[in-house]
Scaffold this motif. Structure first.
Motif, PDB file in Angstrom:
ATOM      1  N   LEU A   1      14.192  18.437   7.067  1.00 19.82           N
ATOM      2  CA  LEU A   1      14.027  19.634   6.224  1.00 19.82           C
ATOM      3  C   LEU A   1      14.877  19.518   4.960  1.00 19.82           C
ATOM      4  CD1 LEU A   1      14.002  22.792   8.529  1.00 19.82           C
ATOM      5  CD2 LEU A   1      12.218  22.084   6.929  1.00 19.82           C
TER       6      LEU A   1
ATOM      7  N   PRO B   1       4.492  19.239  -0.674  1.00 22.04           N
ATOM      8  CA  PRO B   1       4.050  17.850  -0.574  1.00 22.04           C
ATOM      9  C   PRO B   1       4.165  17.356   0.864  1.00 22.04           C
ATOM     10  CG  PRO B   1       6.285  17.914  -1.417  1.00 22.04           C
ATOM     11  CD  PRO B   1       5.839  19.348  -1.247  1.00 22.04           C
TER      12      PRO B   1
ATOM     13  N   VAL C   1       6.157   4.236  -1.017  1.00 20.14           N
ATOM     14  CA  VAL C   1       7.608   4.112  -0.803  1.00 20.14           C
ATOM     15  C   VAL C   1       8.004   2.639  -0.874  1.00 20.14           C
ATOM     16  CG1 VAL C   1       9.489   4.510   0.828  1.00 20.14           C
ATOM     17  CG2 VAL C   1       7.654   6.208   0.604  1.00 20.14           C
TER      18      VAL C   1
ATOM     19  N   VAL D   1      14.074  10.420  -3.465  1.00 21.80           N
ATOM     20  CA  VAL D   1      12.724  10.669  -3.982  1.00 21.80           C
ATOM     21  C   VAL D   1      12.632  12.113  -4.453  1.00 21.80           C
ATOM     22  CG1 VAL D   1      10.267  10.314  -3.543  1.00 21.80           C
ATOM     23  CG2 VAL D   1      11.944   9.486  -1.896  1.00 21.80           C
TER      24      VAL D   1
ATOM     25  N   GLU E   1      -2.131  13.357   2.977  1.00 21.56           N
ATOM     26  CA  GLU E   1      -0.945  12.756   2.360  1.00 21.56           C
ATOM     27  C   GLU E   1      -0.613  13.376   1.006  1.00 21.56           C
ATOM     28  OE1 GLU E   1      -1.114   8.888   0.650  1.00 21.56           O
ATOM     29  OE2 GLU E   1      -3.264   8.937   0.321  1.00 21.56           O
ATOM     30  N   HIS E   2      -1.547  14.173   0.460  1.00 24.20           N
ATOM     31  CA  HIS E   2      -1.288  14.819  -0.830  1.00 24.20           C
ATOM     32  C   HIS E   2      -0.766  16.240  -0.684  1.00 24.20           C
ATOM     33  CE1 HIS E   2      -2.879  11.358  -2.768  1.00 24.20           C
ATOM     34  NE2 HIS E   2      -4.077  11.502  -2.247  1.00 24.20           N
TER      35      HIS E   2
ATOM     36  N   TYR F   1       0.824  -1.210   0.000  1.00 23.23           N
ATOM     37  CA  TYR F   1       0.000   0.000   0.000  1.00 23.23           C
ATOM     38  C   TYR F   1       0.862   1.266   0.000  1.00 23.23           C
ATOM     39  CZ  TYR F   1      -3.513   3.450   0.863  1.00 23.23           C
ATOM     40  OH  TYR F   1      -4.309   4.553   0.727  1.00 23.23           O
ATOM     41  N   SER F   2       1.870   1.283   0.844  1.00 22.16           N
ATOM     42  CA  SER F   2       2.773   2.445   0.912  1.00 22.16           C
ATOM     43  C   SER F   2       3.515   2.597  -0.415  1.00 22.16           C
ATOM     44  CB  SER F   2       3.775   2.246   2.045  1.00 22.16           C
ATOM     45  OG  SER F   2       4.979   2.942   1.776  1.00 22.16           O
TER      46      SER F   2
ATOM     47  N   SER G   1      15.439  18.250  -1.072  1.00 20.35           N
ATOM     48  CA  SER G   1      15.794  17.411  -2.217  1.00 20.35           C
ATOM     49  C   SER G   1      14.542  16.789  -2.838  1.00 20.35           C
ATOM     50  CB  SER G   1      16.838  16.363  -1.837  1.00 20.35           C
ATOM     51  OG  SER G   1      16.261  15.401  -0.997  1.00 20.35           O
ATOM     52  N   LEU G   2      13.484  16.700  -2.070  1.00 17.97           N
ATOM     53  CA  LEU G   2      12.211  16.181  -2.602  1.00 17.97           C
ATOM     54  C   LEU G   2      11.590  17.134  -3.623  1.00 17.97           C
ATOM     55  CD1 LEU G   2       9.878  14.037  -2.322  1.00 17.97           C
ATOM     56  CD2 LEU G   2       8.902  15.538  -0.581  1.00 17.97           C
TER      57      LEU G   2
ATOM     58  N   ASP H   1      -7.049   2.790   4.495  1.00 14.46           N
ATOM     59  CA  ASP H   1      -6.137   3.660   3.747  1.00 14.46           C
ATOM     60  C   ASP H   1      -5.613   4.811   4.613  1.00 14.46           C
ATOM     61  OD1 ASP H   1      -8.277   5.347   4.021  1.00 14.46           O
ATOM     62  OD2 ASP H   1      -8.643   5.597   1.885  1.00 14.46           O
TER      63      ASP H   1
ATOM     64  N   PHE I   1      13.108  17.507   2.532  1.00 10.84           N
ATOM     65  CA  PHE I   1      12.087  18.288   1.826  1.00 10.84           C
ATOM     66  C   PHE I   1      12.709  19.076   0.686  1.00 10.84           C
ATOM     67  CE2 PHE I   1       8.891  17.453   5.029  1.00 10.84           C
ATOM     68  CZ  PHE I   1       7.720  17.559   4.309  1.00 10.84           C
TER      69      PHE I   1
ATOM     70  N   ASN J   1      -6.761   7.466   5.204  1.00 10.46           N
ATOM     71  CA  ASN J   1      -7.145   8.787   4.694  1.00 10.46           C
ATOM     72  C   ASN J   1      -8.498   9.241   5.208  1.00 10.46           C
ATOM     73  OD1 ASN J   1      -4.987   9.647   3.176  1.00 10.46           O
ATOM     74  ND2 ASN J   1      -5.569   8.365   1.453  1.00 10.46           N
TER      75      ASN J   1
ATOM     76  N   PRO K   1       6.966  11.555   1.509  1.00 10.43           N
ATOM     77  CA  PRO K   1       6.565  10.157   1.318  1.00 10.43           C
ATOM     78  C   PRO K   1       7.216   9.287   2.403  1.00 10.43           C
ATOM     79  CG  PRO K   1       7.445  11.101  -0.721  1.00 10.43           C
ATOM     80  CD  PRO K   1       7.791  12.048   0.395  1.00 10.43           C
ATOM     81  N   LEU K   2       6.383   8.597   3.169  1.00 14.10           N
ATOM     82  CA  LEU K   2       6.863   7.798   4.294  1.00 14.10           C
ATOM     83  C   LEU K   2       6.639   6.315   4.025  1.00 14.10           C
ATOM     84  CD1 LEU K   2       5.348   9.950   7.189  1.00 14.10           C
ATOM     85  CD2 LEU K   2       7.767   9.837   6.546  1.00 14.10           C
ATOM     86  N   GLU K   3       7.511   5.495   4.568  1.00  7.73           N
ATOM     87  CA  GLU K   3       7.337   4.040   4.414  1.00  7.73           C
ATOM     88  C   GLU K   3       6.039   3.601   5.077  1.00  7.73           C
ATOM     89  OE1 GLU K   3       9.954   1.049   4.872  1.00  7.73           O
ATOM     90  OE2 GLU K   3      11.476   1.911   3.568  1.00  7.73           O
ATOM     91  N   GLU K   4       5.754   4.214   6.218  1.00 10.09           N
ATOM     92  CA  GLU K   4       4.613   3.771   7.000  1.00 10.09           C
ATOM     93  C   GLU K   4       4.017   4.985   7.697  1.00 10.09           C
ATOM     94  OE1 GLU K   4       2.999   0.762   6.731  1.00 10.09           O
ATOM     95  OE2 GLU K   4       4.643  -0.364   7.657  1.00 10.09           O
TER      96      GLU K   4
END
Lengths: 307, 307
Positions: B294, B223, A188, A219, B208-209, A185-186, B299-300, B90, B297, B92, B226-229
């Protein structure tokens, strides 16, 4: 000039949105990819197939954007691939109303001789065996191979899809498809699993929520440009992929840093695509408006925290 | 040091996620806002109310983060506001299982004398009349007033909500709430309508968006990392708002350019909040990990297309 080889559908689409509907109009993954890539300085060719019901004016439209169409086979007495869909009110989801494979059912792609040494190959959404066959025909190793696909092939041709995924450098896929392909689901975690299937770069498209580029532990994220009105999302993902591949082809730089730029270029072109029906907006963008919107992307995302 | 005045709930939460569930733990909008803002160089105070069932250790936890709690009224024999919710798979969306207003039902906020000249006021989610009352008590005009609210008040106290919205500089609201408040589906159009209601800056939170900041014709987007979990999204929006208000308070700069930085700072702190249950992750972040994220963020989101 560097060469970009594109494979994918050239098709008829009939589209219904909450605002309006069309009869059969020009569509297809390769069409959108080709138009989008045509805004960069490169030589491109499309490998595809249509029936003899396909209007010459649509082919002329591609030629007018300097796209080599000698690899688009015209099947005598054949009918062109047809897709019809209806978007829901939020424009984020759609129902397929009709799909007629027609000439696509027996399509054997033939790469034009002078594109067998293409620098970049963009494998648009099609049967994975067709995508593999294009790679088999290359005489020199492309600098970059990009693959786009969809859930349909995961459902009905997964082994063939996994075979071609092994052979590509970049995969572009939407969020739900990334979850389906990886079982995670994630996003990443999904990207990490898809990495392990072969591609060094994983691009996850999230529609109006932007796109993520994964490479090892790194990312990058590009938002979609917030628009007052989205008119028709058809082709936005292919336009994004075409902008990505087109920019990489032009710049000859396949570093992660430059792929960030390519993701932005793809997002930028996709932001035009959704403003009108089908390919309408993509056939004659002017350089100034493309540049001006790139500036909007900069001010949308760039900040200046000192670290 | 500049002063930040925070009003909002200090509460008990009971949370169920697909991974685990908690008994009553520390929660509330003002709690998350206060903890988040405490990572900046400022003086802060919370105005709120609890019952005498509220553990001293929770109050001590706020004091330990240098938050002035003299404005948190403790009602003898009263019970603290309680919220319980269950997240869907989800993460969300969630269902509210129970809401007990308790001491919040008759809450009359009292701003501590030495915060009646606060530089920044953060009105956390609460009845709009409580938010207005805090503004009424200010003796000097704050440099910036930020308001957070939710659909509940649009449903049952819209005129009072519109009154307080008129008086603030920044509103933070989620995407669905922005659509409800404005009657517009497009977030660009929604922001324009909410602008016209008073706030010069409209922040639309998309979970998450990410989050959008609108100011006249300008837009900025941050953004979510993006996290693994994601473990528990509770409080992420308040942590975001607290980081935003905290950074603005510290920097004393309310330009649009600096608000971009504030949005990033808020997103950064929110990315920690969701990694553990409730406030657990927010009570002792270390400076190095905040700084290191930070950099992620940067480099993201940062790219280098020459225009």
């Amino acid at each position: 000039m560097n060469k970009l080889l594109i494979v994918g559908t050239v098709a008829f689409d009939a589209i219904e949105t909450p605002f309006a509907k069309t009869d059969k109009i020009l569509g297809g993954a390769a069409t959108y990819i080709g138009l989008s890539a045509s805004y960069f300085n490169l030589q491109s060719a499309i490998v595809s197939v249509v029936g003899d019901d396909f209007p010459q004016e649509y082919l002329d439209l591609l030629t007018a954007r300097n796209i080599d169409i000698s690899g688009i086979e015209v099947v005598k007495g054949g009918k062109t691939f047809f897709w019809s869909g209806r978007y829901h009110n939020d424009l984020n989801s759609r129902d397929t109303l009709d799909t007629q494979l027609n000439v696509l059912a027996d399509f054997q792609p033939k790469v034009p001789q002078n594109f067998k040494n293409a620098d970049v190959v963009m494998l648009g959404n099609l049967h994975p065996l067709v995508q593999s066959s294009v790679l088999d025909q290359m005489e020199t190793q492309p600098k970059l191979v990009v693959l786009d696909t969809m859930n349909f092939w995961m459902d009905c041709a997964l082994p063939e899809l996994l075979d071609v995924i092994k052979r590509v450098d970049v995969i572009t896929i939407n969020d739900e498809e990334a979850r389906q392909l990886s079982g995670e689901y994630s996003l990443v975690k999904a990207a990490a699993k898809i990495h392990a299937m072969g591609p060094k770069y994983v691009v996850i498209k999230k529609g109006e929520h932007g796109a993520l580029l994964f490479h090892n532990k790194e990312v990058f994220f590009a938002p979609a440009l917030p628009l007052e009105e989205v008119f028709d999302p058809t082709g936005a993902g292919d336009t994004f992929a075409g902008g990505f591949a087109g920019f990489i082809t032009q710049s000859e730089n396949i570093s992660f840093e430059n792929m960030k730029n390519a993701i932005i270029q793809g997002s930028n072109l996709a932001s035009f695509c959704v403003e009108k029906f089908g390919t309408e907006r993509m056939i004659d963008l002017d350089k100034e408006e493309v540049l001006s919107r790139l500036k909007q992307f900069k001010s949308l995302t760039q900040f200046d925290i000192e670290l």
